[in-house]
Structure formats: C-alpha cells, structure tokens
Design a protein around this motif. Structure first.
Motif, mmCIF file in Angstrom:
data_model
loop_
_atom_site.group_PDB
_atom_site.id
_atom_site.type_symbol
_atom_site.label_atom_id
_atom_site.label_comp_id
_atom_site.label_asym_id
_atom_site.label_seq_id
_atom_site.Cartn_x
_atom_site.Cartn_y
_atom_site.Cartn_z
ATOM 1 N N LYS A 175 -45.098 -67.492 35.406
ATOM 2 C CA LYS A 175 -45.297 -66.659 36.592
ATOM 3 C C LYS A 175 -45.772 -65.250 36.291
ATOM 4 O O LYS A 175 -45.839 -64.421 37.197
ATOM 5 C CB LYS A 175 -43.991 -66.605 37.397
ATOM 6 C CG LYS A 175 -43.724 -67.934 38.093
ATOM 7 C CD LYS A 175 -42.423 -67.920 38.842
ATOM 8 C CE LYS A 175 -42.125 -69.310 39.383
ATOM 9 N NZ LYS A 175 -40.676 -69.538 39.492
ATOM 10 N N LEU A 176 -46.093 -64.978 35.044
ATOM 11 C CA LEU A 176 -46.582 -63.640 34.706
ATOM 12 C C LEU A 176 -47.953 -63.440 35.365
ATOM 13 O O LEU A 176 -48.881 -64.215 35.134
ATOM 14 C CB LEU A 176 -46.700 -63.462 33.189
ATOM 15 C CG LEU A 176 -47.109 -62.062 32.733
ATOM 16 C CD1 LEU A 176 -45.991 -61.051 32.966
ATOM 17 C CD2 LEU A 176 -47.513 -62.069 31.263
ATOM 18 N N ALA A 177 -48.055 -62.382 36.160
ATOM 19 C CA ALA A 177 -49.305 -62.146 36.891
ATOM 20 C C ALA A 177 -50.372 -61.605 35.958
ATOM 21 O O ALA A 177 -50.065 -60.978 34.933
ATOM 22 C CB ALA A 177 -49.058 -61.157 38.024
ATOM 23 N N ILE A 178 -51.615 -61.833 36.309
ATOM 24 C CA ILE A 178 -52.727 -61.278 35.534
ATOM 25 C C ILE A 178 -52.619 -59.761 35.576
ATOM 26 O O ILE A 178 -52.354 -59.168 36.625
ATOM 27 C CB ILE A 178 -54.070 -61.740 36.125
ATOM 28 C CG1 ILE A 178 -54.203 -63.257 35.934
ATOM 29 C CG2 ILE A 178 -55.255 -61.014 35.476
ATOM 30 C CD1 ILE A 178 -55.348 -63.890 36.685
ATOM 31 N N GLY A 179 -52.789 -59.127 34.409
ATOM 32 C CA GLY A 179 -52.688 -57.679 34.342
ATOM 33 C C GLY A 179 -51.275 -57.186 34.066
ATOM 34 O O GLY A 179 -51.023 -55.985 34.093
ATOM 35 N N LYS A 180 -50.363 -58.128 33.814
ATOM 36 C CA LYS A 180 -48.981 -57.719 33.526
ATOM 37 C C LYS A 180 -48.632 -58.026 32.072
ATOM 38 O O LYS A 180 -49.220 -58.916 31.440
ATOM 39 C CB LYS A 180 -47.998 -58.466 34.439
ATOM 40 C CG LYS A 180 -48.181 -58.163 35.911
ATOM 41 C CD LYS A 180 -47.672 -56.759 36.237
ATOM 42 C CE LYS A 180 -47.920 -56.458 37.711
ATOM 43 N NZ LYS A 180 -47.716 -55.042 38.018
ATOM 44 N N CYS A 181 -47.639 -57.286 31.569
ATOM 45 C CA CYS A 181 -47.193 -57.440 30.184
ATOM 46 C C CYS A 181 -45.755 -57.947 30.172
ATOM 47 O O CYS A 181 -44.990 -57.661 31.097
ATOM 48 C CB CYS A 181 -47.230 -56.109 29.442
ATOM 49 S SG CYS A 181 -48.729 -55.148 29.709
ATOM 50 N N ARG A 182 -45.394 -58.650 29.136
ATOM 51 C CA ARG A 182 -44.009 -59.118 29.040
ATOM 52 C C ARG A 182 -43.589 -59.126 27.573
ATOM 53 O O ARG A 182 -44.366 -59.495 26.684
ATOM 54 C CB ARG A 182 -43.896 -60.521 29.635
ATOM 55 C CG ARG A 182 -42.474 -61.068 29.692
ATOM 56 C CD ARG A 182 -42.380 -62.274 30.588
ATOM 57 N NE ARG A 182 -42.429 -61.886 31.999
ATOM 58 C CZ ARG A 182 -42.514 -62.745 33.009
ATOM 59 N NH1 ARG A 182 -42.598 -64.052 32.759
ATOM 60 N NH2 ARG A 182 -42.544 -62.315 34.255
ATOM 61 N N TYR A 183 -42.343 -58.724 27.336
ATOM 62 C CA TYR A 183 -41.789 -58.780 25.977
ATOM 63 C C TYR A 183 -41.323 -60.202 25.712
ATOM 64 O O TYR A 183 -40.749 -60.851 26.590
ATOM 65 C CB TYR A 183 -40.609 -57.803 25.875
ATOM 66 C CG TYR A 183 -39.837 -57.875 24.573
ATOM 67 C CD1 TYR A 183 -40.350 -57.300 23.399
ATOM 68 C CD2 TYR A 183 -38.604 -58.518 24.507
ATOM 69 C CE1 TYR A 183 -39.637 -57.373 22.208
ATOM 70 C CE2 TYR A 183 -37.888 -58.588 23.318
ATOM 71 C CZ TYR A 183 -38.415 -58.013 22.169
ATOM 72 O OH TYR A 183 -37.711 -58.082 20.994
ATOM 73 N N GLY A 184 -41.599 -60.711 24.528
ATOM 74 C CA GLY A 184 -41.179 -62.068 24.196
ATOM 75 C C GLY A 184 -40.482 -62.112 22.853
ATOM 76 O O GLY A 184 -40.743 -61.297 21.959
ATOM 77 N N LEU A 185 -39.579 -63.073 22.732
ATOM 78 C CA LEU A 185 -38.833 -63.271 21.492
ATOM 79 C C LEU A 185 -39.153 -64.681 21.017
ATOM 80 O O LEU A 185 -39.099 -65.636 21.800
ATOM 81 C CB LEU A 185 -37.339 -63.131 21.789
ATOM 82 C CG LEU A 185 -36.385 -62.810 20.662
ATOM 83 C CD1 LEU A 185 -36.759 -61.503 19.977
ATOM 84 C CD2 LEU A 185 -34.965 -62.717 21.206
#
Lengths: 1001, 91
Positions: free
Chosen positions: A695-705
C-alpha cells in the motif's frame, strides 16, 4: 693463494667477459655465464655454508634448483638482499655480493659447530622432548632456539623492485626445455597449437646439452650436437613462445599453473632499476606436457655430507658446461653407469680421476670398458664406509660389500681425494605432476615413483615419465605427442638412435658401514640434518605413517623440500619396517617447487593498490577541508572535520550541536542503492522486508528491516516508490553487495516467477544529507521552485526536481531525528551539489559532519546501526522493533524463525538504553554488564553496543543488549571496569525527542 | 583453481564465482505449517559429502546468475553444470 680450476673453454662461458664478485667479503673472479656455484668452484671454494642443526661445514652439491646445501644470502645489507638463495641458480654479475648463512662469526669458524660434537644429544624430536618442562618456560627456550636456528635474514627496508602478474592462455604448455620438452614444443607449435615452453634455466637443452657420451648417437651425432641443431630450428617457429629463467612453482587443478619469470636477477644493479624484476605467470593451458626431467640422487653412507662430495652429474655439468674442475683428485661412487660418463668427461679434459667405487658386481657397457682402458681403477662390490676432512673432503675409506648388501667385510682401503661424485640413480621430478592431483605408482624395478593416473589433460614425457635412455625417450615421446595432440606424424618418426646398453643394477638405500649405525652420520636430508639414524629412531619410537616420520625427523622439510633425499627416506623406512615402497606411498609434494619471493606473489598490489579504496564524488572537498577519514567496508568516509586543532571529541560535540540547532550536512553517497523494477516489485518487497509494502503510495518512502531466513536482522534502509513498478532501495554502506546478492539469489532460485529486475546504482548517485531546523530554508535557496510545505512534501516522501539543469531525487527522510532531506544527483555532479549546499547554508552556519556525529545523533534517537547494535543474533523482537514486523503477511524471509522456541525465549539479549548515574561518565563500547557485583562466577548480562556523550542532552547515553532487558526498565545495573564499577540504569533507548516533534520543525 | 563453464557466459576462472552451498533445497512454500524440527531441517541441515555433491554456484563477478553444479569433492572434478530449475542430468 687460490687455485684456478678452470679447465677447457666452454661455449657457454664468455671468457672475454671477466666478472668480479664478492663471497663472504672476499673478491673472486668468474666469467659471464657462470653461476655463483661454478665461479666459486673454479676458485676452489667448496665450503659455502653450515648445516641447520649441527652446523657442519657444507659445500656445493648439485648444479641446479635441487641444491640443499649451498644456500646463500645475496647482496647482504642492501635493500635488494635475499636470503636462502641457491648458489647453483645465481648467475653472477659485476658487483654481486653473497655470504654464507647459519654460521657465526664466519663459515670458516662457526661457534655453532659445537653442535656437531654434541650431536649424540640431538636425536630426532630433540626439541619436542627436551623443552616440554616446565611448559611455561617454552617462551624462553623458543627465544634461544629461534636465534640459533634460522636461515638467512630478510631485508629490513622496502623492496625497490617492481613485480608483475600476467595471465597466459595457451593450447599447450611444455614445462622443461630438455630434449623431451624441446621436441614436444616444436611438434605442438608446428601443428598449430599455441605453445608456451618454459625452463628454469637461462639456457635451453637440459642435461642433454652436455651429453657427450660417444656411445650414444642420434642420427649419427652425439646427443649434444644433435640437440643444439634442434634448438636452432626453434627460432623460426610460429605459435611458439619460449620463456627461460622461468620456474613453474605450482600446478593446480584444471591445468592452472603459476610460474615465476625472472627478468633482472642476473643483471648488474645499474641495469635493474625501473624494470620488472619478476613476473608471476598465471597460465591456463588446454594441455600440459611435463618434461621436468629427473634429479640424480646421492647415495646414503657414513659422513656423506662433506664439502667436496657432490652429485656425479653435477661434476659432469661443471666440467662440460662451465669448464670447471670440481677437484684435482676425483673419485666416483656409484650404483649405475652414469658415473662412468662423468669420469670420462673429466678424463677427456685431462682432469685426474683416481678411482670409481661401484656397489655392483660388474657392468659390461662400452663406457665402462672405456674407463678401464683409460686406466682408472674400479672397485666393484665396494662401498664407502667413512670419509674424512672437516672443511673439505680429503679421503674416503672403502670396504667390500657383502652379497646381501647389509654389511661390509674385509680390510679397509683408504683413498685420498678432494672431490667425490656420487651417483645413486635418477628420481623423476614428479613434483608438479602430483600437485595437479594426479597419482603416482611405484615401479619396483626402476625404484622410482612414476606417473600413473592423470586427472587433467596432461602427459609426462622424458625422464620425468620414467624414460631415462635416449632411445626410450624419443620412441615414447613420439607416441605420447601423437596421442595427446591427435596428430599422425611428427618429425621424430625417422630418427635413428644408438645407445650404450646398461644391464647391471643394484640399489641399496642405506649403505652399511663397519661401525654400528648409532656411531655413523649417513645424511638423508642435508639441509635439515636428518640422518638415516633419525629415521630408524622414529620407527623404533612407533611412528609408522610416512607423513608423521617426515614431521618428526624434519626429513624433506627444508627449503629444498627434500628433492635429493626423500626417496632414500622412503626406502629406509620400507626396508626397516619390512614393507614395499609402493605400499608406503609418498609424502605430498606441495607448491611452490622452488621458493617464490613475496614480491612475485603480490605483484602490483602493493602500497595504495594493496587494498583499493572507494571514494565518494565529494571526497576532494572533504580532503580540502581537513576531514579525518574512517574505513567503512571498502569506502573512505569522512569521519569528522576538526577545526583549529580540535580533538575528535571536540569536533563531534560541535558538529552534533550544530546539526540540531541550525543545519548540518553529511556525505551519504556510500549508502547502497538498488534500483528495483518490474510488475511484481511490490510483492517482492513484501517478501524480503518484515513490514508491508503493497500500500505504499507512489512518491512515498518507507523504512524496512530485512532478516535472514534464521530470523536475525540482516540489513535496513529506506525504500522509495518512484513509480507503479519502480522502487529505489537503500542499504547499509557495508551491506550493499551482500544484500544485492541475497536478493538476486531469492529471485533466481526461489521466486523465478516474479517479474523483478535488480540493478546496483550505488556508484551512479551522489547523496548529500541536509539536516537540521534550517535545512528547509537552505533547500529552498537551492531549488526556489520546489514547494517544500509539509502538505506538498511531508516527512517520508519523495520529489523529483532540478537544481539548475541537473536532475535530482530528493527524499525527505531522517536518520538524525531532525527535519532533513537526502538529495541525490548523478555522481558526477556530487561535488557541485555539495558546494551549492555549503554556499547556500553559510548564513545558517551549515556544518559538515562525518560518520561519528551521524552515529551520535542517531543514538540520541535510539536508531540502530546494523552491525554495531546487532551482531547476527538479534531478531527485530530483540531490538524492541515489534512494530515493524507485520502480523498480517503470510510469509517473509525469516518470519517462521521468529516463532522458533529459541527466538521466543524471554531471556534473550534485548536492546535497551543505558544511562550512567554520573552523567559525565561515558561507557566503553563492548563493556560487559552485570546485575550483581562480587559474584562468582560472574553472570554476564550483556554488553554496551553504542556509547556517546550527547551535547544536546548534556549527559552520556548508551545503547546496550541485555538479557531480558525489555522488562528491566529503571533497573540498576553495573558495568565493572578495570579500576571502578560504573552504576547504570536501564532506560528507554529513545533519549531525544521521543515524540518526533523535530521532524516537522 | 577451477575452470567453470558458466551456462550463460562460458568458461571462466573460479575467482569470478562464489559457492552457494548445497543445491536442491527448496524453501518451504508454507513455512507456518511446519514444526520447529521441520523448519530447522530446512534452515540448518546440510550435507558435507566426500564424493559427488550437488551445489549451487553464482557467477558473482560476471553475469550474477545462479546455477547448479555437480562436483566430486574428493578430486574437484566438475561432473555437470545446469541451470536453476533444470533437473540434474543423469550421470
């Protein structure tokens, strides 16, 4: 006054070119073409060294790379000095200096010589047996042992020479340029195989080149004359590359061979500069033809090691090739006809031969008849029982051998002599053959190990394949070449060979003496001073395996690796233990065949090329601004930027405050960047990260492990969705290559159905991380058109923009907890971007900060660094990062492991914050944590992983992993140090701005 | 130093490759259905055969492709090389 033993001129010695050199400080003369050994012998110098253990005087024994005794230090005291060089391989040049080794104060008078008289107290295993008690004294013993042992001295200043590596691919590699190698190479090249012929010597021809036995003929010429014509013909052959002074050191599987080409060692110092000294050839050959020849073996008898005792073939080579007589009263001791050839060679040059001692009963060959006609006395069925002469042989004693060869009878005859040639038969040089993994078989008749089972495309021709006589050599060579090269005819087809027949054989590995073995010194390994007596002792003490006997007695463990004596060692073991040599097997021949210099091995990879660094596009700026650097993986990263003589602590405190109070800038170019594209990219991320990505929108950032399949944290970073099917992932600096490898592995092997493509773009982008409350204003100055409002460009989002004409990708993400932007531009614009930021930030006192400040700032926020706060045993649960582990996703890498009984234990080490009771004390990273003082045994609860003094909080802070730490909030613990115990309290690892208010400041 | 015939690039020196352990161990499709023991079997247990062994290799400094290799560990003879997803050739 030294004698001149130069006899008749030789075509290989240029008597018009006189060369002076020094040995042990004294000046001698030789000629161009001489080796150090031949030049010394021409000056009647036999004593060149002392033996390893007993310090017995030793002389030149051989004429080649198998030399055990005549090892010298070349050019002592200079930066080109080299220890343990065989005098038989050193070509002399004007100004050469050499000295003896392992003797003090001199080779003539050596204090260590006392060991020889104490030798009854130095049996095999002496050191192991003697210096065992008390165990704690070993270090003291070792000091003295190391000093009294030791071969040459390594240079103390850096090597002035250049070394090189070269890869060579050829159809046929021929090792050894004796008669077999030359003929094999010639026929291979003529049949359009790209052929490389190498030989360790400077001249082609091997031993046949001085083979002047008049009873052996090839096409009615002596083998020597015939071969010289063949060598002439090599010059005009296409496809044939010839390398002399090139010694094959190693033969690995799949026909991969390493050879050392020696280019300048034979040149005067003035001609050595700015040239490559040695080159390591890495040869991959389709077919290998081994023509490595055979080594003459000595005979093992009492006191067989005195200076003046040499191999019979060496005496012949010195006489025929170098024109040097090794003695004026020569005697030969033999078990075959080859000593007679040497005797005739000397006789023809007018050198006196006193007698030949032969352990056989008779021999009827023509060469023996010729010796008889020459009036040289032959003692049949006799053996040498002793020799005399401390620094130079002066006599031998012989006695009649019993029929079974185990004892001697009759009266002793003494013969005065100054040189003794021993001929114990020939050992095929199968060293390289066995290194390749191929297997040997013992030939009971010839008493040699011969090639038996080839593992790669190779053949052994000539004497290394067991053919010792020229007629056999040519016949078998012809057939082997045809078979291996798959050709129908060769130029060997019509050759006519006549040879002198040898028909009598007798082999005795250890020759008897009139004295009991305990009172004799029959040396088997000359360099390591191992005698037959030592080998017998080892067997008496219960050693059975040949490998164990070798190590216990050190037989074959010198720099010559026992090239001369190993066969005798095996023979003596077989005879003593009553087994067949074939059953005993042989020891392993290990590379290198002859020692290599370190320079050759490392080649060009020295100095700044030893371990190549990666530098960011902004590196020059960091250097100009006096940054200190730290190594992170292969990268050189700016560590901190001291000004006005600041210490690291002072600089980091200043940088950390500035970043939080106004603005800081970090070079983040080293972070790994992986471009991910494909219609299944979102699904792929779902599977590799612990959290949800669909569900991460285009233009968004997310931290991942990212976890390993065992549930342990592997890497982390921010991933940005650039488009529907397009993401850019960042990884840790050190983990970039491994993460890409791991992702590729899953894509290719477990999930080939996914439509995903990965590309490493780490080097394509330069990244400046702009951070602090004024970062927004600075960015606004650089890109006035971009709407930086929280509505348009909120935290954890991405914008594509332009700085002037330069495309840039900007992520509003933060590793410091401050309002910050990571600006990415094409790498070539990196320095420009950086300078623009610095310029725009001047009014806000923008402060460049390095990795140390970055670490401090993130620690204030309790952000982990994978590899510092984790060590491959930490799950996300252990890190108190449960929030990032999706409960909804059915599967991701490592998920199942989070529910293993072990990973679910409550008492695992968990990440916590630690505050010292005294806020000024900064804990040491790695310090252990305990709950009780003065307990025994001490129960280690965990350790400190990150620790800093926070200038923003004005107290020390630390992250630590503590067993069961999650439930210890507020608990008092201790960090015991060498001088004091530090009281600490377990705290929330987020020390600063727990509510993340500053992100939007 | 082996000479490895990468199925995509051809014969290359061993130093371009990385060994990747035992081949033909498939990641379970439904890990959550597995007991601890079954999962541990997949996760940790690997053969270490003296003789013919099935291995994964990666052309790490080349095309980055993974492939399978049958190798005799006692003499390093490479018996066969085949692509991921393919059945091992009969020897």
């Amino acid at each position: 006054m030294t004698k001149n033993l130069r006899v008749k001129s030789s075509e290989y010695i240029d008597e018009t070119n006189r060369i002076s050199f020094k040995f042990n400080g004294k000046t001698y003369h030789g000629f161009k073409g001489d080796t150090l050994a031949s030049a010394l012998l021409a000056n009647d110098v036999h004593l060149v060294g002392r033996s390893f253990k007993y310090h017995r005087p030793r002389g030149i024994m051989t004429s080649g790379s198998e030399e055990p005794n005549a090892i010298v230090q070349i050019n002592p005291g200079t930066n080109r000095t080299e220890p343990n060089v065989r005098a038989t391989e050193v070509e002399i040049y004007e100004g050469l200096e050499a000295s003896s080794q392992n003797c003090w104060p001199s080779v003539e008078f050596d204090i260590g010589g006392i060991n020889n008289f104490l030798s009854p107290f130095f049996p095999a295993g002496f050191y192991y047996k003697t210096f065992m008690w008390p165990a704690s004294f070993w270090e003291k013993y070792e000091f003295f042992i190391r000093h009294s042992a030791g071969l040459g001295k390594s240079p103390t200043s850096s090597d002035p020479d250049i070394y090189d590596h070269r890869n060579i691919h050829c159809d046929v590699l021929v090792v050894g340029a004796g008669i077999s190698g030359i003929l094999a190479a010639k026929n291979a090249a003529k049949n359009n195989f790209r052929t490389l012929l190498v030989d360790e010597k400077n001249e082609l021809g091997g031993s046949t080149i001085f083979e002047n036995n008049e009873f052996n003929k090839i096409d009615n010429k002596t083998p020597s004359e015939w071969l010289k014509k063949e060598i002439e013909k090599l010059k005009n052959i296409k496809n044939l590359e010839i390398k002399t002074r090139t010694s094959v050191a190693a033969y690995h599987q799949y026909n991969y061979l390493l050879a050392r080409e020696n280019l300048t060692d034979h040149l005067e110092a003035k001609d050595k500069t700015n040239k490559i000294r040695q080159r390591l050839l890495k040869i991959r050959a389709k077919k290998v033809i081994l023509a490595t020849g055979a080594l003459e073996r000595p005979l093992i008898f009492n006191n067989n090691d005195r200076p003046g005792i040499m191999l019979s073939s060496a005496i012949k080579k010195y006489s025929e090739f170098y024109g040097v007589a090794c003695g004026s009263k020569n005697v030969f001791f033999t078990n075959n006809d080859s000593a007679y050839e040497s005797a005739i060679s000397l006789y023809n040059k007018g050198i006196n031969v006193e007698a030949i001692i032969d352990i056989r009963e008779q021999s009827e060959s023509k060469i023996v008849k010729k010796v008889k006609e020459a009036g040289i006395k032959i003692y049949w069925s006799h053996s040498i029982v002793d020799t005399t002469g401390y620094k130079r042989l002066n006599s031998i004693s012989i006695m009649k051998l019993s029929n079974d060869g185990t004892s001697v009878t009759g009266s002793k005859i003494s013969i005065s002599c100054d040189c003794l040639g021993v001929a114990g038969g020939w050992t095929p040089a199968v060293h390289l053959y066995t290194q390749s993994g191929s297997k040997l078989k013992f030939d009971e008749e010839k008493k040699v190990f011969l090639p038996n089972q080839n593992t790669s495309e190779q053949i052994s021709v000539g004497s290394c394949g067991g053919d010792f006589k020229i007629d056999e050599i040519i016949k078998n060579l012809n057939q082997k070449i045809k078979d291996t090269l798959n050709i129908n005819e060769t130029d060997l087809d019509g050759i006519k060979v006549e040879i002198d027949q040898e028909n009598s054989k007798r082999n005795i590995w250890l020759l008897p003496s009139d004295k009991p073995i305990g009172k004799t010194k029959p040396f088997v390994d000359y360099q390591n001073d191992a005698t037959a007596k030592d080998i017998k002792l080892a067997l008496r003490e219960g050693f059975r395996s040949i490998e164990h006997v070798k190590r216990y007695t050190t037989t074959g463990m010198g720099t010559d690796q026992g090239k001369l004596g190993n066969m005798h060692a095996l023979g003596i073991i077989a005879d003593t233990a009553g087994v067949k040599m074939g059953e005993l097997g042989t020891t392993t021949f290990r590379p290198p065949y002859t020692p290599l210099t370190f320079g050759t091995i490392v080649g060009r990879n020295v100095g700044k090329f030893f371990d190549i660094f990666r530098r960011t596009p902004m590196n020059d700026w960091h250097v100009e601004n006096k940054a200190e650097f730290e190594n992170v993986g292969q990268w050189k990263r700016a560590w901190y930027y001291p000004i006005n003589g600041e210490t690291m602590h002072q600089a980091v405190q200043r940088e950390s405050k500035a970043a939080r109070e106004s603005a800081g800038i970090l070079d983040a170019s080293t972070l790994g960047k992986i471009d991910i594209q494909g219609s299944d990219a979102s699904e792929f991320l779902n599977r590799v990260y612990t959290n949800a990505w669909s569900k991460l929108a285009i233009g968004k950032c997310r931290y991942g492990l990212m976890l390993n399949e065992d549930g342990m944290v592997y890497d982390d970073g921010v991933t940005t969705r650039l488009g529907e099917n397009h993401y850019i992932m960042t990884t840790t600096t050190g983990g970039a290559a491994n993460v890409l490898g791991k992702l590729e592995d899953y894509l290719q092997t477990e999930w080939p159905e996914l439509d995903v493509y990965l590309t490493s773009v780490t080097d394509h982008y330069a990244t400046a991380s702009l951070c602090g409350p004024n970062s927004k204003k600075i960015l606004k100055k650089i890109i006035p058109d971009l709407d930086l409002s929280d509505e348009n460009f909120p935290h954890m989002s991405f914008k594509e923009s332009k700085i002037g004409n330069v495309q840039c990708r900007i992520m509003r993400i933060s590793f410091t907890g401050e309002h910050s932007y990571e600006i990415n531009v094409q790498a070539s614009y990196g320095k420009d971007l950086w300078e623009k930021c610095i310029e725009a930030g001047k009014e806000f006192n923008i402060t460049p900060y390095g990795t140390e400040t970055m670490h401090l700032l993130r620690a204030e926020k309790g952000f982990i660094i994978v590899g510092q706060d984790t060590d491959g045993t930490m799950t996300p649960i252990d890190l108190q990062m449960d929030w990032i582990v999706s409960k909804k996703k059915y599967d991701f890498i490592g998920k199942r492991s989070l529910y293993r009984s072990d990973t679910m234990r409550e008492d695992r080490k968990q990440l916590v914050g630690l505050l010292t009771d005294d806020p000024n004390i900064v804990l040491e990273e790695g310090a252990q944590i305990v709950s009780k003082l003065n307990q025994s045994p001490v129960e280690m609860l965990g350790h400190v992983t990150s620790s800093y003094f926070s200038p923003n909080l004005k107290k020390s802070i630390a992250l630590a992993v503590v067993r069961g730490g999650k439930d210890m909030m507020g608990k008092k613990l201790f960090v015991p140090m060498e001088n004091k115990n530090i009281n600490v309290t377990v705290a929330n690892p987020i020390f600063y701005d727990e509510k993340n208010e500053r992100l939007n400041a | 130093m082996f000479l490895i015939n990468c199925p995509y690039c051809g014969e290359r020196d061993q130093q371009e490759f990385k060994a990747g352990g035992e081949a033909h161990i498939e990641r379970p499709k439904q890990p959550t259905e597995l007991s601890d023991d079954e999962w541990a079997e997949y996760l940790f247990m690997r053969k270490n055969i003296k003789g013919v062994q099935f291995e994964r290799w990666n052309h790490a400094h080349g095309c980055r492709k993974w492939f399978n290799m049958i190798r005799d560990t006692s003499n390093d003879e490479i018996k066969a090389i085949y692509k991921m997803g393919e059945k091992p050739p009969s020897q």
